[in-house]
Write a protein that holds these residues in place. Structure first.
Motif, PDB file in Angstrom:
ATOM      1  N   ASP A   8       0.369  -1.597  -0.270  1.00 38.35           N
ATOM      2  CA  ASP A   8      -0.217  -0.233  -0.054  1.00 38.35           C
ATOM      3  C   ASP A   8       0.964   0.991  -0.189  1.00 38.35           C
ATOM      4  OD1 ASP A   8      -1.974   2.074   0.571  1.00 38.35           O
ATOM      5  OD2 ASP A   8      -2.345   1.058   2.652  1.00 38.35           O
ATOM      6  N   TRP A  49     -10.010   1.054   6.055  1.00 41.95           N
ATOM      7  CA  TRP A  49      -8.545   1.146   4.690  1.00 41.95           C
ATOM      8  C   TRP A  49      -9.598   1.682   4.194  1.00 41.95           C
ATOM      9  CZ3 TRP A  49      -6.472  -3.890   1.760  1.00 41.95           C
ATOM     10  CH2 TRP A  49      -5.766  -3.244   1.282  1.00 41.95           C
ATOM     11  N   PRO A  51      -6.175   2.399   1.285  1.00 41.60           N
ATOM     12  CA  PRO A  51      -5.354   2.831   0.669  1.00 41.60           C
ATOM     13  C   PRO A  51      -4.924   3.497  -0.879  1.00 41.60           C
ATOM     14  CG  PRO A  51      -6.376   0.575  -0.222  1.00 41.60           C
ATOM     15  CD  PRO A  51      -7.539   1.347   0.454  1.00 41.60           C
TER      16      PRO A  51
END
Length: 97
Positions: A8, A49, A51
């Motif tokens: 990431d 999350w 990224p």
């Protein structure tokens, strides 16, 4: 069993990151990495999350993935990446065939 490097990446200096990508590509080729994902569009389905840029590389096994990471070529690539962004990277084993 196959192993995967998942990264990431948050880019803060596009020019430096371009130099890194040039050398990291050389290292991938030297170590037989199969590029499965390299910055494609994604959609978060669940969880917090988010990224910035995802990369997924497939190697024949964990030893090959770690050899790539420790290689002279990739070490040089990492030095070029300094100050170009934030890298979060893991290696994970795939499912046995």
């Amino acid at each position: 069993m196959a192993a995967y490097i998942i990264a990431d990446v948050t880019v803060t200096d596009a020019d430096r990151m371009a130099k890194y990508r040039e050398w990291s590509t050389k290292a991938m080729q030297e170590h037989g990495a199969e590029v499965l994902v390299r910055g494609g569009e994604f959609e978060v389905l669940e969880g917090p999350w988010t990224p910035s840029r995802l990369v997924v590389l497939k190697f024949r096994d964990r030893a090959a993935a770690k050899a790539f990471y420790a290689s002279e070529t990739y070490t040089h690539a990492r030095s070029l990446r300094e100050g170009a962004g934030v890298m979060r990277m893991i290696v994970v084993d795939g499912v046995p065939s």
